[in-house]
Write a protein that holds these residues in place. Structure first.
Motif, mmCIF file in Angstrom:
data_model
loop_
_atom_site.group_PDB
_atom_site.id
_atom_site.type_symbol
_atom_site.label_atom_id
_atom_site.label_comp_id
_atom_site.label_asym_id
_atom_site.label_seq_id
_atom_site.Cartn_x
_atom_site.Cartn_y
_atom_site.Cartn_z
ATOM 1 N N VAL A 349 -0.098 -7.420 9.449
ATOM 2 C CA VAL A 349 -0.437 -7.002 8.090
ATOM 3 C C VAL A 349 -0.560 -8.231 7.193
ATOM 4 C CG1 VAL A 349 0.421 -5.801 6.043
ATOM 5 C CG2 VAL A 349 0.574 -4.718 8.295
ATOM 6 N N GLN A 360 -6.633 -2.875 9.186
ATOM 7 C CA GLN A 360 -5.504 -3.230 8.336
ATOM 8 C C GLN A 360 -4.804 -1.982 7.801
ATOM 9 O OE1 GLN A 360 -3.725 -6.005 6.792
ATOM 10 N NE2 GLN A 360 -4.342 -6.797 8.794
ATOM 11 N N ALA A 361 -5.595 -0.971 7.446
ATOM 12 C CA ALA A 361 -4.999 0.264 6.927
ATOM 13 C C ALA A 361 -4.148 0.939 7.991
ATOM 14 C CB ALA A 361 -6.097 1.204 6.441
ATOM 15 N N ARG A 364 -0.966 -0.925 8.518
ATOM 16 C CA ARG A 364 -0.034 -0.692 7.405
ATOM 17 C C ARG A 364 0.660 0.670 7.523
ATOM 18 N NH1 ARG A 364 -1.308 -3.660 2.369
ATOM 19 N NH2 ARG A 364 -2.676 -5.400 2.907
ATOM 20 N N THR A 365 -0.086 1.698 7.939
ATOM 21 C CA THR A 365 0.560 3.013 8.076
ATOM 22 C C THR A 365 1.587 2.993 9.200
ATOM 23 O OG1 THR A 365 -1.212 3.862 9.521
ATOM 24 C CG2 THR A 365 -1.443 4.235 7.142
ATOM 25 N N THR A 384 2.791 1.315 1.092
ATOM 26 C CA THR A 384 1.929 2.491 0.942
ATOM 27 C C THR A 384 1.035 2.348 -0.287
ATOM 28 O OG1 THR A 384 3.620 3.875 1.983
ATOM 29 C CG2 THR A 384 1.876 5.003 0.778
ATOM 30 N N THR A 387 -1.703 0.123 0.587
ATOM 31 C CA THR A 387 -2.651 0.764 1.500
ATOM 32 C C THR A 387 -3.617 1.660 0.743
ATOM 33 O OG1 THR A 387 -0.939 0.741 3.219
ATOM 34 C CG2 THR A 387 -2.846 2.160 3.602
ATOM 35 N N THR A 391 -7.760 1.044 0.667
ATOM 36 C CA THR A 391 -8.657 2.042 1.254
ATOM 37 C C THR A 391 -9.413 2.850 0.214
ATOM 38 O OG1 THR A 391 -6.853 3.687 1.377
ATOM 39 C CG2 THR A 391 -7.193 2.261 3.285
#
Length: 444
Positions: A349, A360-361, A364-365, A384, A387, A391
């Motif tokens: 990340v 990347q999203a 991150r999740t 979050t 993110t 997005t």
């Protein structure tokens, strides 16, 4: 939806922006920019009265027309890149550069096709457009095919499959073989058709339509087999393995990965494809609870990736260290090893600008899931929020579903931490704003 305060206007049209819109462009202008990546945008009639365009048209030099088109203020402060426009026209950036600066083109077929691609009105052209070919771009093959596929892949990573699926369908229609006639097509055309079907499958899956994605993957597999390209056959088996894992079918995920490995076992240039297939097999093994086999298969993926050279062909999707680390983190989380997953994800990340927005999203999740697993809720909330920012313009139902999963994970902590209710409110607004992703995919 709750009313949102406005701030600085869109850099292109001046419309007001929502407080959480960090893109600098309003939604209609963002859609126009997405479309420009893979196809010329629709422009107003006044576009063609711009003086540099009028002068280039009067000179009867299509290369200068294209240069004036790229530099038109309608496209924003920066001109459209040559590489982008070249991909629309089916040529390389170097070829387009020579067209813009060299002598005028005289071949009517190419003049007519490029005029149609750019949407130049027939009445301002110095030549007559041949009738009956408005919607039939030539097949993608030879040198142009890889450039188109590269442009689609790059755009897909940044803006998501939902925004690109229609463009992929249009290119598939341009040169897909009639049923039962694929053997009569040149191998480059078969490869392009197979690769575009696989891309469309990923875009459909990314849009939340796994059934359509699976059909595209099956079409891609049949075309790849007809092309006798073992690496592409193996790659498509990997795509089917991923889809099976996503749908919770561990046995099918493992079977597709093993079948793909059998196809590419003897391919000298297949190390990168083998690494991907081993990683996907490990993911299925993790879902089946077969921890020891999962870890040993991940080690095989590491070895294969270490042997990989540059991707041998443009028909294959990239698979690199970040891709393997994300797959490994998925496996570790599934097996309950949160600490090891966190170590990997912390390295993946980044807050730096990236062209791999969806990857990347997803990383991150996964990171938020691991942080919640270690009760590091404030950090999870911060990641979050970032993110959601990252997005804002991403058309990915897969990522949106992951955000919904995070909302469920965080909900039980809302009583004890004041940051959580605020984040949950923002997530609810995000889900409402992105409800357009639930619309059915276009069929043509």
């Amino acid at each position: 939806m709750t009313a949102m305060s406005r701030r600085a206007g869109c850099a292109r049209c001046g419309a007001g922006l929502a407080t959480d819109n960090n893109s600098g462009r309003c939604a209609p202008c963002q859609r126009a920019e997405r479309n420009r990546v893979v196809a010329a945008p629709e422009v107003p009639a006044t576009f063609w009265s711009h003086e540099p365009l009028r002068r280039a048209l009067a000179e009867r030099h299509l290369g200068r027309v294209i240069r004036a088109y790229r530099h038109h203020p309608y496209h924003g402060r920066q001109p459209l890149p040559q590489a982008t426009v070249a991909s629309w026209l089916g040529v390389t950036q170097a070829q387009l550069s020579r067209v813009e600066t060299g002598p005028p083109m005289v071949h009517l077929d190419r003049l007519a096709h490029w005029a149609r691609v750019l949407g130049i009105p027939a009445h301002i052209l110095w030549f007559r457009l041949p009738p009956g070919r408005d919607d039939a771009p030539p097949p993608v093959a030879g040198e142009a095919g890889p450039h188109l596929l590269s442009a689609l892949r790059c755009a897909d990573r940044q803006i998501g499959g939902r925004n690109l699926y229609r463009a992929a369908l249009a290119h598939i229609t341009a040169f897909s073989p009639p049923t039962g006639q694929s053997s009569a097509l040149p191998r480059p055309t078969l490869l392009a058709a197979a690769t575009l079907h696989e891309m469309a499958g990923w875009m459909a899956h990314d849009s939340g339509d796994s059934a359509t994605g699976r059909q595209h993957f099956r079409d891609a597999l049949a075309l790849a087999v007809d092309s006798s390209t073992h690496l592409l056959v193996g790659q498509v088996h990997g795509s089917l393995s991923h889809l099976a894992s996503h749908d919770g079918n561990a046995a099918a995920a493992i079977a597709h990965a093993i079948e793909g490995l059998g196809v590419v076992a003897d391919e000298e240039a297949g190390a990168r494809v083998r690494a991907r297939l081993f990683a996907l097999q490990a993911r299925g093994l993790a879902a089946a609870g077969r921890a020891a086999e999962c870890h040993s298969t991940l080690r095989l993926a590491e070895v294969a990736l270490g042997q990989a050279e540059a991707s041998p062909t443009a028909w294959l999707s990239p698979f690199d260290r970040t891709s393997l680390d994300i797959e490994t983190a998925r496996c570790l989380l599934r097996l309950g090893d949160v600490t090891a997953a966190l170590r990997l994800l912390d390295d993946i990340v980044t807050d730096e600008p990236t062209t791999r927005v969806r990857s990347q999203a997803l990383a991150r999740t996964l990171l938020v899931t691991a942080l919640v697993g270690q009760a590091r809720i404030e950090e999870a909330c911060l990641v979050t929020h970032k993110t959601i920012d990252l997005t804002h313009g991403l058309g990915s139902t897969v990522v949106l579903d992951q955000l919904r999963h995070l909302a469920l994970l965080l909900r039980s902590h809302s009583v004890h931490l004041p940051d959580v209710p605020q984040l949950l409110d923002r997530l609810r607004d995000t889900f409402r704003e992105r409800s357009w992703m639930a619309l059915p995919l276009p069929t043509g």
